[in-house]
Write an enzyme that holds these catalytic residues in place. Structure first.
Site, PDB file in Angstrom:
ATOM      1  N   PRO A  67     -15.653 -13.141  -2.945  1.00 42.20           N
ATOM      2  CA  PRO A  67     -16.842 -13.053  -2.410  1.00 42.20           C
ATOM      3  C   PRO A  67     -16.724 -11.698  -1.239  1.00 42.20           C
ATOM      4  CG  PRO A  67     -15.178 -14.591  -1.347  1.00 42.20           C
ATOM      5  CD  PRO A  67     -14.756 -14.309  -2.683  1.00 42.20           C
ATOM      6  N   LEU A  68     -15.691 -11.099  -1.061  1.00 44.25           N
ATOM      7  CA  LEU A  68     -15.549  -9.980  -0.492  1.00 44.25           C
ATOM      8  C   LEU A  68     -15.596  -8.640  -1.051  1.00 44.25           C
ATOM      9  CD1 LEU A  68     -13.033 -11.049   2.293  1.00 44.25           C
ATOM     10  CD2 LEU A  68     -15.531 -10.866   2.823  1.00 44.25           C
ATOM     11  N   TYR A  86      -1.508 -16.034 -12.224  1.00 46.63           N
ATOM     12  CA  TYR A  86      -1.311 -15.167 -11.285  1.00 46.63           C
ATOM     13  C   TYR A  86       0.254 -15.028 -11.020  1.00 46.63           C
ATOM     14  CZ  TYR A  86      -6.092 -15.949 -10.065  1.00 46.63           C
ATOM     15  OH  TYR A  86      -7.531 -16.181 -10.085  1.00 46.63           O
ATOM     16  N   HIS A 127      -9.980 -20.856 -17.539  1.00 47.20           N
ATOM     17  CA  HIS A 127      -9.963 -19.382 -16.845  1.00 47.20           C
ATOM     18  C   HIS A 127     -11.076 -18.722 -17.546  1.00 47.20           C
ATOM     19  CE1 HIS A 127      -7.422 -17.001 -14.123  1.00 47.20           C
ATOM     20  NE2 HIS A 127      -8.579 -16.926 -13.674  1.00 47.20           N
ATOM     21  N   ARG A 164     -13.709  -8.127  -3.473  1.00 43.36           N
ATOM     22  CA  ARG A 164     -11.995  -7.631  -3.691  1.00 43.36           C
ATOM     23  C   ARG A 164     -11.786  -6.832  -2.489  1.00 43.36           C
ATOM     24  NH1 ARG A 164     -10.317  -9.198  -8.946  1.00 43.36           N
ATOM     25  NH2 ARG A 164     -12.103  -9.748 -10.302  1.00 43.36           N
ATOM     26  N   GLY A 165     -12.266  -7.014  -1.253  1.00 44.74           N
ATOM     27  CA  GLY A 165     -11.853  -6.548  -0.123  1.00 44.74           C
ATOM     28  C   GLY A 165     -12.761  -5.459   0.256  1.00 44.74           C
ATOM     29  N   PHE A 166     -13.466  -4.698  -0.671  1.00 41.57           N
ATOM     30  CA  PHE A 166     -14.341  -3.664  -0.691  1.00 41.57           C
ATOM     31  C   PHE A 166     -15.332  -3.938   0.513  1.00 41.57           C
ATOM     32  CE2 PHE A 166     -16.457   0.064  -1.835  1.00 41.57           C
ATOM     33  CZ  PHE A 166     -15.497   0.943  -2.062  1.00 41.57           C
TER      34      PHE A 166
END
Ligand SMILES: NC(=O)c1ccc[n+]([C@@H]2O[C@H](COP(=O)([O-])OP(=O)(O)OC[C@H]3O[C@@H](n4cnc5c(N)ncnc54)[C@H](OP(=O)(O)O)[C@@H]3O)[C@@H](O)[C@H]2O)c1
Length: 331
Positions: A216-217, A66, A135, A219-221
């Protein structure tokens, strides 16, 4: 606002907040050439990490890629003086070269394991990492060799517990036979139920390995706040994900609209309902946010207990396999 509960992750003694904080979006990607989910804001990100501690969200999720490397440095700045109050999880395995650039290769070689931890410890400003994840599997290196090298870091006190990310069941078993694995981090949400379909969750439960749900979201969608592909900035890396492109975008948006409508009948936001569903599966979730406001919303989701009727309602509107488009671009 009440603080969040702590739970066992795996069976080796690690305890973490049932919701951690995903830090990936707090820096850019590909040496700043791309944003993750829109423009990063260092001051608000650091304030979010501080607020997380106040709310009991003590597990921070980062990785060497990241940024690359910048994210771990930001985490170091945020936790300075309070490092021992946080549980820091970081990852290695997507190769980052000496200049801090991704090489686009996977590297699970024992010498790279050592090189990676030394670099992460330096960037994180600490002498130990609580949870160290591979990873991605390097197909050229037997998992036994990679995990063997990781286990030596535990013996040396550089790492407290070991984890894997996005590996299939047979690899989990082989790794766990070499050294106890405490956590598997894999994408899991109402949009991505592969851990159920591919028996990954069942394998972790059988072996006593903790499961950490990333994105868990969706990626915001799943928050319902993204309603047009133009809501993604031109450098937002979600533009490259098939799930959020072309026709898939609108098919998936229709599912989110149903989620929003159901959440509204319960006085919740779609993000809260989506997170409460993940937590109801008995896993740890690490929603990512760069903002205190969204962190606080997400923490309230950990206090929601969904009934079996509500879980069935969610299954009816978002059944397994309903979201369309691959989670990642090819290759
Ligand atoms: N192991 C792996 O391969 C892997 C892969 C991907 C991610 N991860 C880890 O998992 C973490 C979480 O996943 P993720 O960040 O990809 O996806 P996510 O948690 O599903 O979603 C993050 C997105 O949701 C937004 N958001 C968060 N809370 C919200 C709320 N209450 N209302 C509306 N929007 C909200 C965030 O925007 P704001 O910042 O504006 O709040 C961000 O754009 C990452 O940060 C990373 O640490 C691991």
């Amino acid at each position: 606002m009440s603080t969040i509960k702590q739970v066992a992750l795996g069976t080796q003694g690690l305890r973490v907040s049932v919701e951690g904080l995903g830090c990936m979006g707090m820096t850019g990607m590909a040496s700043g050439a791309m944003s993750v989910y829109g423009t990063a804001d260092e001051a608000e990100s650091i304030a979010t990490i501080h607020r997380a501690l106040e709310l009991g969200v003590t597990m921070l999720d980062t990785a060497d890629i990241y940024g690359p490397l910048e994210n771990e440095r930001l985490v170091a700045k945020a936790v300075a003086g309070k490092r021992d109050q946080y549980t820091i999880a970081t990852k290695f395995g997507f190769e980052v070269d000496n200049a801090g650039h991704m090489t686009n290769a996977l590297n699970g070689r024992p010498d790279y394991v050592r090189k990676s931890i030394e670099r992460s410890l330096q960037n994180l400003g600490t002498d130990y990492v609580d949870l160290y994840y591979l990873h991605r599997l390097d197909p050229a290196i037997p998992i036994e060799d990679t995990v063997g090298a990781m286990s030596r870091l535990v013996e040396e006190g550089k790492v407290r517990y070991l984890g894997l990310s996005e590996v299939p069941g047979d690899i989990i078993r082989r790794a766990h036979a070499v050294y106890p694995i405490s956590a598997l981090e894999t994408e899991y949400s109402l949009f991505d139920r592969r851990p159920e379909e591919e028996d990954i969750l069942a394998t972790t439960r059988e072996l006593g390995i903790g499961f950490v749900a990333y994105s868990p979201l969706g990626r915001g969608f799943l928050s319902g706040e993204i309603t047009s592909p133009d809501d993604f900035a031109s450098d937002d890396f979600r533009r490259f994900f098939p799930r959020y492109q072309g026709e898939n975008f609108y098919k998936n948006l229709a599912l989110v609209e149903k989620l929003q409508a159901l959440a509204a009948t319960k006085g919740m936001t779609a993000a809260q309902l989506a997170l409460a569903w993940v937590l109801a599966q008995g896993v740890v979730a690490i929603p990512g946010t760069r903002r205190r406001k969204n962190l606080e919303t997400n923490v309230t989701a950990a206090g929601i207990v969904l009934s079996s009727t509500e879980l069935a309602e969610l299954d009816a509107i978002l059944p397994v396999g309903s979201a369309v488009g691959a989670a990642y671009p090819e290759g």
